[in-house]
Design an enzyme around this catalytic site. Structure first.
Site, PDB file in Angstrom:
ATOM      1  CB  SER A  27     -43.116  42.227   6.344  1.00  0.00           C
ATOM      2  OG  SER A  27     -42.279  42.020   4.625  1.00  0.00           O
ATOM      3  N   GLY A  28     -45.326  42.536   2.768  1.00  0.00           N
ATOM      4  CA  GLY A  28     -46.317  42.100   1.453  1.00  0.00           C
ATOM      5  C   GLY A  28     -44.042  41.227   1.411  1.00  0.00           C
ATOM      6  CG  LEU A  29     -39.472  39.394   1.388  1.00  0.00           C
ATOM      7  CD1 LEU A  29     -39.565  39.173  -0.392  1.00  0.00           C
ATOM      8  CD2 LEU A  29     -38.591  40.258   1.718  1.00  0.00           C
ATOM      9  CG  ASP A  39     -42.736  41.402  -2.047  1.00  0.00           C
ATOM     10  OD1 ASP A  39     -43.626  42.020  -2.103  1.00  0.00           O
ATOM     11  OD2 ASP A  39     -42.170  42.215  -1.897  1.00  0.00           O
ATOM     12  CG  ASP A  66     -44.970  46.052   1.983  1.00  0.00           C
ATOM     13  OD1 ASP A  66     -45.881  47.121   1.837  1.00  0.00           O
ATOM     14  OD2 ASP A  66     -44.487  45.324   1.699  1.00  0.00           O
ATOM     15  CG  ASP A  68     -46.842  45.026  -1.805  1.00  0.00           C
ATOM     16  OD1 ASP A  68     -45.903  45.064  -1.593  1.00  0.00           O
ATOM     17  OD2 ASP A  68     -48.230  44.217  -2.374  1.00  0.00           O
ATOM     18  CD  GLU A  95     -43.829  49.277  -3.222  1.00  0.00           C
ATOM     19  OE1 GLU A  95     -43.595  48.748  -1.937  1.00  0.00           O
ATOM     20  OE2 GLU A  95     -43.128  48.126  -4.152  1.00  0.00           O
ATOM     21  CE  LYS A 101     -43.509  44.963  -4.919  1.00  0.00           C
ATOM     22  NZ  LYS A 101     -43.134  45.321  -3.265  1.00  0.00           N
ATOM     23  CG  ASN A 103     -38.551  42.457  -2.937  1.00  0.00           C
ATOM     24  OD1 ASN A 103     -36.984  42.079  -1.937  1.00  0.00           O
ATOM     25  ND2 ASN A 103     -39.260  43.278  -1.057  1.00  0.00           N
ATOM     26  CB  SER A 104     -37.498  47.861  -3.510  1.00  0.00           C
ATOM     27  OG  SER A 104     -38.672  47.515  -2.639  1.00  0.00           O
ATOM     28  NE  ARG A 139     -40.914  50.590  -0.243  1.00  0.00           N
ATOM     29  CZ  ARG A 139     -41.105  49.621   0.368  1.00  0.00           C
ATOM     30  NH1 ARG A 139     -41.757  49.251   0.859  1.00  0.00           N
ATOM     31  NH2 ARG A 139     -40.684  48.087  -0.937  1.00  0.00           N
ATOM     32  CG  HIS A 170     -36.959  50.976   0.839  1.00  0.00           C
ATOM     33  ND1 HIS A 170     -36.448  50.239   1.617  1.00  0.00           N
ATOM     34  CD2 HIS A 170     -37.796  49.821  -0.233  1.00  0.00           C
ATOM     35  CE1 HIS A 170     -35.689  48.512   1.198  1.00  0.00           C
ATOM     36  NE2 HIS A 170     -36.620  48.675   0.423  1.00  0.00           N
TER      37      HIS A 170
END
Ligand code: SPV
Ligand code: MG
Length: 505
Positions: A27-29, A39, A66, A68, A95, A101, A103-104, A139, A170
């Site tokens: 996980s990037g986060l 992130d 991930d 990104d 993504e 990027k 974080n979403s 993604r 997502h």
């Protein structure tokens, strides 16, 4: 349904594996948070790759990385694919956001790149891969960025068309409705991946029935550890000790287990013995009826026989010590307690041990010197034989195949051979210690098992060695004239205790 758990290091990956997940989400986060960073593409590809690689090395599960936004444009993605492939990663996810990027779940700057541009990155990824099994996940961030369902579906179709092996839809918000709608309207045979972080009330089964094929629990491990560590640290400062939380924190044995210590030790015993250091020691139970049979309870000048033996063995370079005792002090002395009885004890010792085993009688004290001398020699079985004094009548006697030569060090194949041991033997005295190669150790185990099978009583070390000598097993002798003492009675313990007290003073 393929169920994947997020992690940011090999320990987390192992926990996911043990829990029964089908794969690990690098996980990037989580990785960014573990560095105390947002992130937001702050860490570089190399840093994220190194973490993903370390997780792939630590588990048998596939790692889904991930990646990104692919760390740049289509050219960056191609380089990325080759790197992740070489790191043993099973799947990558990129993504459709611009680089860098964000974080979403962070409100604000949630932008999308044009569909064509991202489809080009997916096609580049598929063109760059050499391993046909590598999975490329496209993604879709349209729902995150607020562009609506139609845009999300249109993009998903374009990415599938460009060659994506799966699409990840997502979403944020606590309702699973948008995801259920997407799944309902998704018509292509390309599988759909979902990440129920904020819409957590829907179960994996429900998502599966709605058409999802992979579910990623992307950051729950990280969040659990933040809560657990914060609570623990607060409790330590509050209580001023850790007693109250000991049952809620993993014991060190669990830590060792997760580190793979058992395998490490097995490999060490298999490959490190060439250094000459690899030996273990075993303190066999005393002969039945002996007054001082338990080395863990007999005390000599303030320390138990076992504590003294363990200390001497350590000074001779032996760390791995097992003994038969009922005494609790054994574990404090770092000794592994084994079952009672020589036969059970020998049977309980690990067979895959590739070093040499020192076996001690339970009622004998040593200087390190004779033990070092014993370890320096290489026959399959060598016993310590004292030629310095007339047989005392208590220690078993030994007959050698040649008259002992005092003052000359004999070693290797020039060690004298024991031709008789026990009743009727003479010339030297058994000093209560033997060293055995893996082959010699197997013979000693067999001798103990044979006694059992014949219904003869469980025997001490001297009896078992005597059995081997009687059956013509080549047993050699390392000769000493001092450096050991036998404890038969409580008087011996007092006498030797006084001597040791004087010496230690
Ligand atoms: C991550 O774990 O880094 C993800 C998933 O990309 S999420 O944080 O839920 O967006
Ligand atoms: Mg991420």
């Amino acid at each position: 349904m393929i169920r994947i758990a997020g992690a940011h290091n090999p320990l987390g990956a192992r926990l996911a594996e043990r829990a029964g997940f089908d794969g690990v989400w690098s996980s990037g986060l989580e990785i960014s948070a573990s560095h105390g960073l947002p992130d937001a593409d702050i860490l570089t590809m190399s840093e994220l790759l190194a973490t993903a690689r370390s997780m792939a090395m630590a588990v048998d599960l596939p790692v889904v990385a991930d990646c990104d936004a692919g760390y740049g444009n289509a050219s960056n993605v191609m380089h990325m694919i080759r790197q992740y492939e070489a790191a043993g990663i099973a799947a990558v996810s990129i993504e459709d956001k611009p680089f860098p990027k964000l974080n979403s779940f962070v409100p604000g700057r949630q932008e999308l790149v044009p569909t064509d541009e991202f489809a080009g990155k997916i096609a580049a990824a598929k063109a760059a891969q050499r391993d046909p099994d590598l999975i490329v996940i496209a993604r879709i961030e349209a729902l995150i960025a607020g562009w609506g369902m139609a845009e999300a579906l249109r993009r998903g179709e374009a990415y599938a068309e460009a060659g994506a092996d799966a699409v990840l839809i997502h979403a944020k918000g606590d309702s699973p409705e948008p995801i259920l709608t997407f799944l309902e309207r998704w018509r292509l045979p390309v599988p759909v991946v979902v990440v129920p972080t904020t819409y957590h009330t829907i179960s994996a089964d429900e998502l599966y029935r709605a058409g999802a094929k992979m579910v990623i629990y992307a950051n729950q491990g990280l969040r659990a550890s933040i809560t657990a560590i914060s609570d623990t640290f607060a409790a330590i400062l509050r209580d001023g000790r850790t007693t109250g939380i000991e049952t809620r924190i993993a014991p060190l044995s669990t830590v060792f287990d997760l580190q793979g210590l058992a395998r490490f030790q097995q490999e060490e015993s298999r490959f490190l013995h060439r250094t000459g250091q690899q030996a273990r020691a075993l303190v066999l139970p005393g002969d039945t009826g002996s007054e001082l049979a338990d080395p863990g309870t007999t005390t000599v000048a303030g320390a138990t026989v076992l504590e003294r033996q363990a200390g001497t063995l350590r000074r001779a370079g032996v760390q791995d010590i097992s003994a038969c005792t009922d005494a609790a002090t054994a574990t404090a002395a770092g000794v592994t307690v084994r079952p009672a009885g020589a036969a059970e004890m020998l049977a309980a010792m690990e067979e895959q041990f590739h070093g040499r085993t020192i076996v001690l009688a339970s009622h004998v004290l040593f200087d390190p010197a004779p033990l070092r001398q014993l370890l320096a020699d290489t026959p399959d079985i060598a016993v310590l034989a004292d030629i310095g004094q007339p047989a005392s009548g208590t220690a078993p006697s030994i007959t050698l195949d040649a008259p002992p030569v005092i003052g000359r060090r004999l070693s290797g194949d020039r060690l004298p051979r024991v031709v008789a041991m026990g009743a009727g033997a003479s010339g030297a005295e058994f000093a209560g210690a033997a060293v055995l190669s893996p082959k010699g150790f197997a013979a000693l185990r067999d001798a103990a098992a044979a006694r059992r099978a014949d219904g003869r009583p469980d025997a001490g070390l001297a009896d078992l060695l005597g059995d081997l000598v009687a059956s013509d097993w080549p047993v050699h002798a390392v000769l000493v004239t001092a450096g050991w003492a036998e404890l038969i009675s409580a008087d011996d313990a007092d006498r030797i205790g006084e001597h040791l007290t004087r010496e230690e003073a």
